[in-house]
Design a protein around this motif. Structure first.
Motif, PDB file in Angstrom:
ATOM      1  N   ASN A  30      -6.227  -6.163  -0.999  1.00 19.87           N
ATOM      2  CA  ASN A  30      -6.244  -5.285   0.178  1.00 19.87           C
ATOM      3  C   ASN A  30      -7.603  -4.688   0.534  1.00 19.87           C
ATOM      4  O   ASN A  30      -7.908  -4.545   1.726  1.00 19.87           O
TER       5      ASN A  30
ATOM      6  N   SER B 195      -8.510  -0.660   5.808  1.00 20.28           N
ATOM      7  CA  SER B 195      -8.018   0.614   6.326  1.00 20.28           C
ATOM      8  C   SER B 195      -6.818   1.138   5.541  1.00 20.28           C
ATOM      9  O   SER B 195      -6.441   2.302   5.667  1.00 20.28           O
ATOM     10  N   LEU B 196      -6.206   0.263   4.729  1.00 19.15           N
ATOM     11  CA  LEU B 196      -5.043   0.677   3.955  1.00 19.15           C
ATOM     12  C   LEU B 196      -5.461   1.577   2.789  1.00 19.15           C
ATOM     13  O   LEU B 196      -6.550   1.453   2.256  1.00 19.15           O
TER      14      LEU B 196
ATOM     15  N   LEU C  92      -9.149  -7.475   2.555  1.00 17.84           N
ATOM     16  CA  LEU C  92      -8.321  -8.007   3.626  1.00 17.84           C
ATOM     17  C   LEU C  92      -7.946  -6.942   4.647  1.00 17.84           C
ATOM     18  O   LEU C  92      -7.981  -7.181   5.863  1.00 17.84           O
ATOM     19  N   GLN C  93      -7.592  -5.753   4.166  1.00 16.21           N
ATOM     20  CA  GLN C  93      -7.159  -4.665   5.045  1.00 16.21           C
ATOM     21  C   GLN C  93      -7.783  -3.352   4.553  1.00 16.21           C
ATOM     22  O   GLN C  93      -7.101  -2.516   3.964  1.00 16.21           O
TER      23      GLN C  93
ATOM     24  N   ARG D 169      -7.872   2.990  -0.684  1.00 14.02           N
ATOM     25  CA  ARG D 169      -8.935   2.083  -0.251  1.00 14.02           C
ATOM     26  C   ARG D 169      -9.650   1.423  -1.425  1.00 14.02           C
ATOM     27  O   ARG D 169     -10.150   0.315  -1.304  1.00 14.02           O
TER      28      ARG D 169
ATOM     29  N   ARG E 172      -8.398 -12.959   8.076  1.00 14.39           N
ATOM     30  CA  ARG E 172      -8.111 -11.662   8.707  1.00 14.39           C
ATOM     31  C   ARG E 172      -6.607 -11.413   8.662  1.00 14.39           C
ATOM     32  O   ARG E 172      -5.804 -12.324   8.868  1.00 14.39           O
ATOM     33  N   ALA E 173      -6.233 -10.175   8.388  1.00 14.36           N
ATOM     34  CA  ALA E 173      -4.820  -9.814   8.340  1.00 14.36           C
ATOM     35  C   ALA E 173      -4.175 -10.019   9.700  1.00 14.36           C
ATOM     36  O   ALA E 173      -4.811  -9.812  10.738  1.00 14.36           O
TER      37      ALA E 173
ATOM     38  N   SER F 277       0.817  -1.212   0.000  1.00  8.69           N
ATOM     39  CA  SER F 277       0.000   0.000   0.000  1.00  8.69           C
ATOM     40  C   SER F 277       0.857   1.271   0.000  1.00  8.69           C
ATOM     41  O   SER F 277       0.416   2.312  -0.494  1.00  8.69           O
TER      42      SER F 277
END
Length: 321
Positions: A98, A104-105, A101-102, A108, A319-320, A72
């Motif tokens: 991402n 918030s990175l 999975l994540q 977006r 989950r990451a 990211s």
């Protein structure tokens, strides 16, 4: 009418310098940002493509590795860069992973925050197992796993990595229960596989091939939809599980707002690189398949994989770390 013509002429006058700059691009070195550390396969492949691109551009193309944040950091740097064609991104499959999975990175939603230029290459994974496992084919592995739910340990280079998601997709499609053991990178996972502490993993071809050739592991299947010429005797997973297809890919992206003439020229020189037979042969020996695809192709790939990987991540409750 006169007022409207005056406005049109004024707008044309303002646009003229931008068009002229785009037509002259590049007049100085171009930076190609990547999300992976120097020395790895992705870095070396990006450098090989950059070297071929600079031949046609007439300017140096510098590769700038910015690892971190599941790529990211590199994607955000380019998304926020000046849209003048001098900062481009060699974006990867992580752009499609991402968001689920994540979330918030940043960025977006890469589909709306980066501008696709063209496709670069794909690289599949080879599913290989420890030789003590009494299986030689994928149907045998599936049958063995079904008879021993939860007893097989398969590694990956980390939770949410592409080879981990290939494992999860295999588990889902084959209907077997295999325990996932995440590692911090492919190398330590491969060490444990050679030692028999885990029974298998999907691994990058270049990393797995020496251990396969030395007999320390046994190749079972390729993650790509079709066989890889470098390992033509190894069947694709899709030959047993139709529709299965999971590969690592990279493509070229630019900041939103980059002038169309710059994007078009970047796409042209990228296409020349992906169609270069000498470069293609050199990278094929490393398990990399150059792939030509225009901006629309790359945009469609990113859209499809964002949906595919996102669904798998939610279904498997990944989950990451």
């Amino acid at each position: 009418m006169t007022h409207r013509r005056t406005l049109l002429l004024a707008g044309a006058a303002l646009a003229a310098p931008r068009i002229a700059r785009a037509q002259a691009w590049p007049t100085r070195p171009v930076t190609l940002v990547t999300g992976y550390a120097p020395g790895g396969l992705t870095d070396l492949t990006a450098r090989a493509i950059a070297e071929r691109m600079q031949r046609d551009l007439g300017q140096t193309v510098l590769v700038d590795p910015k690892p971190g944040g599941a790529t990211s950091l590199s994607a955000t740097q380019v998304a926020q860069a000046r849209p003048d064609g001098y900062t481009l991104l060699m974006g990867a499959t992580s752009l499609a992973i991402n968001p689920a999975l994540q979330p918030s990175l940043t960025p977006r939603d890469p589909r709306r925050e980066l501008l696709p230029v063209g496709m670069a290459y794909t690289s599949p994974f080879v599913l290989h197992v420890h030789p003590d496992l009494p299986v030689r084919t994928l149907p045998e592995l599936i049958a063995y796993g079904k008879a021993r739910p939860g007893q097989l340990n398969f590694g990956s280079s980390g939770t949410g990595a592409v080879n981990h998601l290939c494992l999860e997709m295999f588990k889902r499609d084959a209907g077997i229960d295999v325990v996932h053991i995440p590692y911090r990178g492919g190398a330590p996972a491969l060490i444990d596989l050679r030692a028999g502490r885990i029974q298998g993993m999907f691994a990058a071809v270049l990393e797995a091939l020496p251990t396969i050739r030395e007999g320390h592991t046994r190749a079972i299947a390729m993650s790509s939809a079709a066989r890889l010429p470098l390992m033509a005797d190894v069947p694709a997973v899709a030959e047993t599980l139709p529709g299965y297809d999971g590969v690592f890919w990279q493509g070229l992206f630019a900041p939103i707002g980059t002038p169309a003439p710059i994007v078009e020229r970047a796409a042209t020189v990228l296409r020349a690189a992906t169609e270069d037979p000498e470069l293609g042969a050199r990278l094929a020996a490393q398990g990399v398949a150059l792939q030509t695809g225009n901006a629309a192709y790359l945009a469609d790939l990113l859209e499809r994989e964002t949906v595919t990987w996102g669904r798998l991540i939610r279904e498997a409750n990944i989950r990451a770390e």
